[in-house]
Design a protein around this motif. Structure first.
Motif, PDB file in Angstrom:
ATOM      1  N   GLY A   1       0.813  -1.200   0.000  1.00 47.46           N
ATOM      2  CA  GLY A   1       0.000   0.000   0.000  1.00 47.46           C
ATOM      3  C   GLY A   1       0.851   1.256   0.000  1.00 47.46           C
ATOM      4  O   GLY A   1       1.951   1.276   0.569  1.00 47.46           O
ATOM      5  N   PHE A   2       0.340   2.316  -0.610  1.00 47.44           N
ATOM      6  CA  PHE A   2       1.073   3.570  -0.800  1.00 47.44           C
ATOM      7  C   PHE A   2       1.520   4.195   0.515  1.00 47.44           C
ATOM      8  O   PHE A   2       2.559   4.855   0.584  1.00 47.44           O
ATOM      9  CB  PHE A   2       0.184   4.549  -1.591  1.00 47.44           C
ATOM     10  N   THR A   3       0.748   3.992   1.565  1.00 49.62           N
ATOM     11  CA  THR A   3       1.068   4.618   2.853  1.00 49.62           C
ATOM     12  C   THR A   3       2.225   3.936   3.573  1.00 49.62           C
ATOM     13  O   THR A   3       2.636   4.385   4.644  1.00 49.62           O
ATOM     14  CB  THR A   3      -0.170   4.603   3.770  1.00 49.62           C
ATOM     15  N   GLY A   4       2.757   2.854   2.988  1.00 50.95           N
ATOM     16  CA  GLY A   4       3.875   2.142   3.607  1.00 50.95           C
ATOM     17  C   GLY A   4       3.427   0.859   4.281  1.00 50.95           C
ATOM     18  O   GLY A   4       3.878   0.533   5.379  1.00 50.95           O
ATOM     19  N   THR A   5       2.534   0.118   3.611  1.00 54.76           N
ATOM     20  CA  THR A   5       1.961  -1.093   4.204  1.00 54.76           C
ATOM     21  C   THR A   5       2.256  -2.296   3.305  1.00 54.76           C
ATOM     22  O   THR A   5       2.569  -2.157   2.125  1.00 54.76           O
ATOM     23  CB  THR A   5       0.441  -0.949   4.383  1.00 54.76           C
ATOM     24  N   MET A   6       2.108  -3.483   3.900  1.00 55.67           N
ATOM     25  CA  MET A   6       2.344  -4.711   3.136  1.00 55.67           C
ATOM     26  C   MET A   6       1.739  -5.891   3.878  1.00 55.67           C
ATOM     27  O   MET A   6       1.846  -5.996   5.094  1.00 55.67           O
ATOM     28  CB  MET A   6       3.849  -4.930   2.945  1.00 55.67           C
ATOM     29  N   VAL A   7       1.109  -6.783   3.124  1.00 58.20           N
ATOM     30  CA  VAL A   7       0.674  -8.081   3.647  1.00 58.20           C
ATOM     31  C   VAL A   7       1.186  -9.141   2.682  1.00 58.20           C
ATOM     32  O   VAL A   7       1.163  -8.947   1.464  1.00 58.20           O
ATOM     33  CB  VAL A   7      -0.865  -8.169   3.782  1.00 58.20           C
ATOM     34  N   TRP A   8       1.663 -10.276   3.229  1.00 60.09           N
ATOM     35  CA  TRP A   8       2.172 -11.333   2.352  1.00 60.09           C
ATOM     36  C   TRP A   8       2.014 -12.685   3.049  1.00 60.09           C
ATOM     37  O   TRP A   8       2.256 -12.803   4.239  1.00 60.09           O
ATOM     38  CB  TRP A   8       3.638 -11.104   2.007  1.00 60.09           C
TER      39      TRP A   8
ATOM     40  N   TYR B   1       3.131 -12.399   6.876  1.00 59.00           N
ATOM     41  CA  TYR B   1       3.904 -11.212   7.266  1.00 59.00           C
ATOM     42  C   TYR B   1       3.039  -9.978   7.055  1.00 59.00           C
ATOM     43  O   TYR B   1       2.493  -9.766   5.966  1.00 59.00           O
ATOM     44  CB  TYR B   1       5.170 -11.148   6.412  1.00 59.00           C
ATOM     45  N   ILE B   2       2.901  -9.169   8.092  1.00 61.58           N
ATOM     46  CA  ILE B   2       2.141  -7.916   8.033  1.00 61.58           C
ATOM     47  C   ILE B   2       3.061  -6.774   8.433  1.00 61.58           C
ATOM     48  O   ILE B   2       3.704  -6.824   9.490  1.00 61.58           O
ATOM     49  CB  ILE B   2       0.923  -7.927   8.978  1.00 61.58           C
ATOM     50  N   PHE B   3       3.117  -5.726   7.611  1.00 63.85           N
ATOM     51  CA  PHE B   3       3.925  -4.537   7.910  1.00 63.85           C
ATOM     52  C   PHE B   3       3.054  -3.307   7.693  1.00 63.85           C
ATOM     53  O   PHE B   3       2.512  -3.101   6.606  1.00 63.85           O
ATOM     54  CB  PHE B   3       5.141  -4.487   6.987  1.00 63.85           C
ATOM     55  N   LEU B   4       2.920  -2.490   8.730  1.00 61.16           N
ATOM     56  CA  LEU B   4       2.146  -1.257   8.631  1.00 61.16           C
ATOM     57  C   LEU B   4       3.009  -0.073   9.051  1.00 61.16           C
ATOM     58  O   LEU B   4       3.794  -0.166  10.000  1.00 61.16           O
ATOM     59  CB  LEU B   4       0.897  -1.322   9.513  1.00 61.16           C
ATOM     60  N   SER B   5       2.860   1.029   8.338  1.00 66.17           N
ATOM     61  CA  SER B   5       3.555   2.264   8.713  1.00 66.17           C
ATOM     62  C   SER B   5       2.784   3.447   8.142  1.00 66.17           C
ATOM     63  O   SER B   5       1.866   3.277   7.338  1.00 66.17           O
ATOM     64  CB  SER B   5       4.997   2.268   8.178  1.00 66.17           C
ATOM     65  N   ASN B   6       3.147   4.632   8.560  1.00 64.86           N
ATOM     66  CA  ASN B   6       2.604   5.862   7.977  1.00 64.86           C
ATOM     67  C   ASN B   6       3.763   6.667   7.408  1.00 64.86           C
ATOM     68  O   ASN B   6       4.022   7.798   7.797  1.00 64.86           O
ATOM     69  CB  ASN B   6       1.799   6.662   8.993  1.00 64.86           C
ATOM     70  N   ARG B   7       4.449   6.069   6.449  1.00 68.15           N
ATOM     71  CA  ARG B   7       5.651   6.676   5.886  1.00 68.15           C
ATOM     72  C   ARG B   7       5.345   8.003   5.206  1.00 68.15           C
ATOM     73  O   ARG B   7       6.237   8.834   4.995  1.00 68.15           O
ATOM     74  CB  ARG B   7       6.322   5.709   4.927  1.00 68.15           C
ATOM     75  N   ILE B   8       4.069   8.259   4.839  1.00 71.73           N
ATOM     76  CA  ILE B   8       3.725   9.497   4.144  1.00 71.73           C
ATOM     77  C   ILE B   8       3.472  10.661   5.105  1.00 71.73           C
ATOM     78  O   ILE B   8       3.102  11.751   4.662  1.00 71.73           O
ATOM     79  CB  ILE B   8       2.508   9.305   3.223  1.00 71.73           C
ATOM     80  N   TYR B   9       3.647  10.423   6.420  1.00 71.30           N
ATOM     81  CA  TYR B   9       3.544  11.547   7.357  1.00 71.30           C
ATOM     82  C   TYR B   9       4.878  12.290   7.379  1.00 71.30           C
ATOM     83  O   TYR B   9       5.936  11.657   7.597  1.00 71.30           O
ATOM     84  CB  TYR B   9       3.206  11.088   8.777  1.00 71.30           C
ATOM     85  N   PRO B  10       4.896  13.588   7.291  1.00 68.03           N
ATOM     86  CA  PRO B  10       3.759  14.455   6.917  1.00 68.03           C
ATOM     87  C   PRO B  10       3.712  14.728   5.425  1.00 68.03           C
ATOM     88  O   PRO B  10       2.895  15.513   4.959  1.00 68.03           O
ATOM     89  CB  PRO B  10       4.087  15.733   7.680  1.00 68.03           C
ATOM     90  N   ASP B  11       4.595  14.033   4.647  1.00 74.83           N
ATOM     91  CA  ASP B  11       4.744  14.348   3.232  1.00 74.83           C
ATOM     92  C   ASP B  11       4.693  13.047   2.423  1.00 74.83           C
ATOM     93  O   ASP B  11       5.515  12.152   2.627  1.00 74.83           O
ATOM     94  CB  ASP B  11       6.079  15.067   3.004  1.00 74.83           C
ATOM     95  N   ALA B  12       3.759  12.958   1.483  1.00 71.57           N
ATOM     96  CA  ALA B  12       3.613  11.751   0.682  1.00 71.57           C
ATOM     97  C   ALA B  12       4.789  11.526  -0.262  1.00 71.57           C
ATOM     98  O   ALA B  12       4.946  10.438  -0.824  1.00 71.57           O
ATOM     99  CB  ALA B  12       2.317  11.806  -0.121  1.00 71.57           C
ATOM    100  N   ASN B  13       5.618  12.526  -0.450  1.00 69.21           N
ATOM    101  CA  ASN B  13       6.786  12.384  -1.317  1.00 69.21           C
ATOM    102  C   ASN B  13       8.017  11.872  -0.574  1.00 69.21           C
ATOM    103  O   ASN B  13       9.129  11.946  -1.105  1.00 69.21           O
ATOM    104  CB  ASN B  13       7.107  13.725  -1.988  1.00 69.21           C
ATOM    105  N   ASN B  14       7.819  11.345   0.623  1.00 63.50           N
ATOM    106  CA  ASN B  14       8.920  10.733   1.373  1.00 63.50           C
ATOM    107  C   ASN B  14       9.064   9.284   0.901  1.00 63.50           C
ATOM    108  O   ASN B  14       8.259   8.425   1.232  1.00 63.50           O
ATOM    109  CB  ASN B  14       8.613  10.775   2.870  1.00 63.50           C
TER     110      ASN B  14
END
Length: 744
Positions: free
Chosen positions: A691-698, A707-720
């Motif tokens: 997922g674009f927000t920095g997520t993954m399921v596999w 394997y589940i990985f969740l993050s909010n890598r787009i905080y505060p900028d989606a171009n990170n």
């Protein structure tokens, strides 16, 4: 090995006594009167009706055979330091194969210690399940486990008594029990030649049986007895426990730590909070509404009653039973006892219990902290499931870089495109199971708006595989704007227009959704429509199809079919609207293109926002634990917690590639060796999504691994893009595989 004596039941009242060598003179001698006999110092079977201090000397003497009477404890060597299950414990074991395995062990155990025969207790004053055990173990090895009822009331003390009774020198004797005439007679007086030959065949066959030495009860068998023999005294039907907080009063520290993997655990009583009292290591004051962990039922409370024997790591099993991650299946004739079926909860275990040679978090911790320190994401939440059990659930960092709110297992994340496989895909699969759609149905068959359009002939199969010729992304939200403001008729009221108040994902103006649908229908196809092209539009269309065919709102259909029965309490579209507090939701970006504020608690994707926060391509919020349940359901052929959510037949059609030059299955992303998100160690059968927000399921069927990985890598900028540059998700996936003992 000793020259063994064998017993065969002949009908109800007969016991055949025979020796390996017919010339041997063998008799049975009552152990209590043994010292009164002087004629039988060789080749005699000493029968002990109860344990005596001098039994051990005969166990070690090859000149004698020893037959031991089993009592209620069912332990042939009660004074040794080995704890064996009692008759009552075996009667509670519901798994027949486990009982049979124990019978094999007990015979090997007895032979190892020189016990020639074990005499079973009579069936008087025993429960039906205890009688069943006595019958089963005799049937398992009738030459070894002898029914007490077939022995003569009075066993002759010496050979002379036998000779007097028959008038001849005995070789093989049948000891018959008759209430009126207690007698001993020759073999030939009781059975035919055919029966004798059958007896000899059985006797020879039994001698060919190999018995491996058995000194201690194997932990695997102890675990099986413990798992299958635990009883639930549950008059109030409180099992499995469903709460976020409990009190534990007991001395088992490993169990206390284990309980904390499931819920918050207090050390003191609080009104309204369930209190678990552990009585296994001593008495404690018990209140009427306490939940007991015990080995004996001495109270009227709800309780789990465990066998007297405990395997290593029993804390894992006890916690799983308390919270419903495994069955409580013990048998009892008491009406207040009941079997408790496994719930949808995934239990916790230690990595080494399911095939890891090192604990995976040792490598994962450093990778996660590097990502946070390098500002790839302010926080991470992840889970690893092996063989249907959680081996790692861990959170790192904070909601934001100011380190004010710490990420916990309850933190809810915007999972972005993972919505495609956690919402749209199961909804489509469910409609297929219901016979309402087929993978090769065209859009025009179900959606009137697409008849005659450039998309009318596109099939559901093509949309799921991103092979329908749709454009990757169209910013439909921007088509509703003039400059940096919404077009006037998209505001709810004139006051909203004057103040530029946009209701967005809460209650967008109905005309917004109408316009969005129109934009989707009229959107252009790519230059080569037959080619693979990843697209959000296909899943927006599938969202509309699900609502049309099911005649329900998309989120309501998913909630009723999956999220509510699977108890995914923290999985939702529009989480704030559905009762999840903003303090439990990780923020995403500061939207300076459409909303002009920090996005926190509503969907990040702007097209999904125009859908009202509920869309087929994005918009779902969840936690690692909830997503692990969903992925386990997919991995387990659509089954979890006693319910078949999706048929195995339908699921088998999804994890398949159907189109050339397209690595994807239906909904699922798969490996192609080029731009893989998954570990290179993952099998070709593995499947998942990012997922674009920095997520993954596999999930990997070959390794039974999730394997589940969740993050909010787009905080505060989606171009990170640092999370991708560091390749954190894939590297953590690598560490998980490298921690396994065996890699295919």
């Amino acid at each position: 090995m000793k020259n063994r004596l064998f017993i065969l039941l002949m009908g109800l009242n007969f016991c055949v006594i025979a020796s390996e060598n017919e010339a041997k003179e063998e008799v049975w001698i009552d152990g209590d009167t043994f010292y009164k006999s002087i004629r039988h110092k060789k080749q005699s079977t000493i029968y002990f009706g109860k344990w005596s201090n001098y039994v051990s000397q005969f166990l070690e003497d090859d000149n004698y055979f020893v037959a031991l009477q089993l009592d209620q404890q069912f332990d042939p060597l009660p004074l040794d330091d080995k704890k064996l299950p009692s008759l009552a414990t075996l009667a509670a074991v519901s798994d027949k194969n486990t009982r049979k395995e124990y019978y094999r062990f007990l015979e090997s155990f007895g032979r190892t210690y020189g016990i020639s025969h074990m005499v079973l207790p009579d069936t008087l004053d025993h429960t039906d399940f205890e009688k069943e055990v006595i019958l089963e173990i005799n049937q398992h090895s009738p030459f070894y486990f002898i029914h007490k009822s077939i022995l003569s009331y009075s066993v002759p003390d010496n050979r002379k008594d036998y000779e007097s009774a028959s008038g001849i020198k005995p070789t093989i004797w049948v000891a018959s029990q008759d209430a009126n005439t207690r007698k001993i007679s020759k073999w030939s007086d009781k059975v035919s030649r055919e029966s004798q030959e059958s007896f000899y065949r059985d006797l020879k066959q039994s001698k060919r049986t190999e018995f491996l030495p058995a000194y201690d009860l194997p932990n695997s068998l102890t675990k099986a007895i413990f798992s299958s023999g635990t009883l639930a005294h549950d008059p109030g039907h409180i099992f499995p426990i469903k709460t976020d907080v409990i009190t534990y009063l007991g001395l088992d520290l490993p169990l206390k730590m284990r309980l904390r993997q499931y819920v918050e655990v207090l050390d003191y009583r609080v009104p309204g909070i369930p209190c678990i009292v552990d009585l296994r290591e001593g008495d404690r004051k018990v209140q009427s509404d306490d939940i007991l962990i015990t080995k004996e039922l001495n109270h009227h409370n709800s309780a789990l009653i465990f066998p007297q024997i405990e395997p290593d790591h029993s804390d894992i099993l006890i916690a799983q039973m308390l919270f419903g991650a495994m069955n409580v299946s013990g048998r009892s004739s008491l009406k207040s006892m009941r079997q408790v079926d496994r719930s949808v909860l995934l239990g916790f275990t230690d990595p080494e219990q399911v095939g890891f040679h090192v604990k995976p978090h040792l490598g994962i911790d450093s990778l996660a902290m590097i990502a946070i320190k390098k500002y790839a994401t302010p926080g991470i939440q992840l889970a690893v499931v092996k063989n249907g059990q959680i081996v790692l659930e861990k959170s790192y960092g904070y909601y934001t870089y100011d380190s004010l709110l710490e990420v916990s297992r309850n933190t809810v994340y915007d999972i972005a495109s993972v919505t495609k496989v956690m919402a749209t895909l199961p909804a489509i699969a469910s409609l297929i199971d219901d016979g309402k759609i087929d993978l090769d149905d065209s859009l025009s068959q179900h959606l009137a708006a697409f008849k005659g359009s450039n998309k009318g002939k596109i099939t559901i199969r093509q949309l799921l595989a991103h092979n329908g010729g749709l454009r990757s992304y169209v910013p439909f939200w921007s088509m509703m704007m003039t400059g940096d403001r919404l077009d006037a008729f998209y505001y709810q009221t004139p006051e909203d227009e004057a103040r530029d108040i946009r209701t967005y994902g809460l209650e967008p103006h109905p005309s917004m959704l109408d316009s969005l649908k129109s934009f989707i229908v009229r959107s252009e196809l790519i230059k080569n429509p037959q080619n693979y092209n990843y697209s959000d539009l296909g899943f927006m269309i599938l969202h509309l199809l699900v609502e049309e065919v099911s005649d329900q709102p998309f989120d309501q259909y998913l909630s009723e079919k999956f999220y509510r029965p699977m108890e995914l309490s923290r999985t939702s579209f529009s989480p704030i609207k559905n009762g999840i507090s903003p303090k439990d939701i990780a923020p995403t970006e500061y939207d300076n293109r459409y909303r002009n504020y920090q996005v926190w608690g509503e969907v990040h994707d702007r097209n999904a926002l125009v859908f009202g926060g509920v869309a087929g391509h994005a918009g779902l919020f969840s936690t690692a634990r909830d997503l692990a349940k969903m992925m386990y359901m997919f991995l387990n052929d659509g089954y979890i917690g006693g319910h078949q959510y999706i048929s195995k037949e339908t699921l088998s059609q999804l994890n398949v590639r159907y189109f050339d030059d397209n690595r994807r299955g239906l909904g699922w992303d798969k490996k192609d060796g080029e731009k893989d998100s998954a570990s290179s160690y993952a099998s070709d059968q593995s499947f998942g999504h990012t997922g674009f927000t920095g997520t993954m399921v596999w999930a990997d069927p070959e390794q039974d691994l999730i394997y589940i990985f969740l993050s909010n890598r787009i905080y505060p900028d989606a171009n990170n893009w640092r999370l991708g540059e560091l390749n954190t998700r894939t590297q953590i996936h690598d560490v998980i595989y490298q921690s396994l003992k065996k890699l295919n």
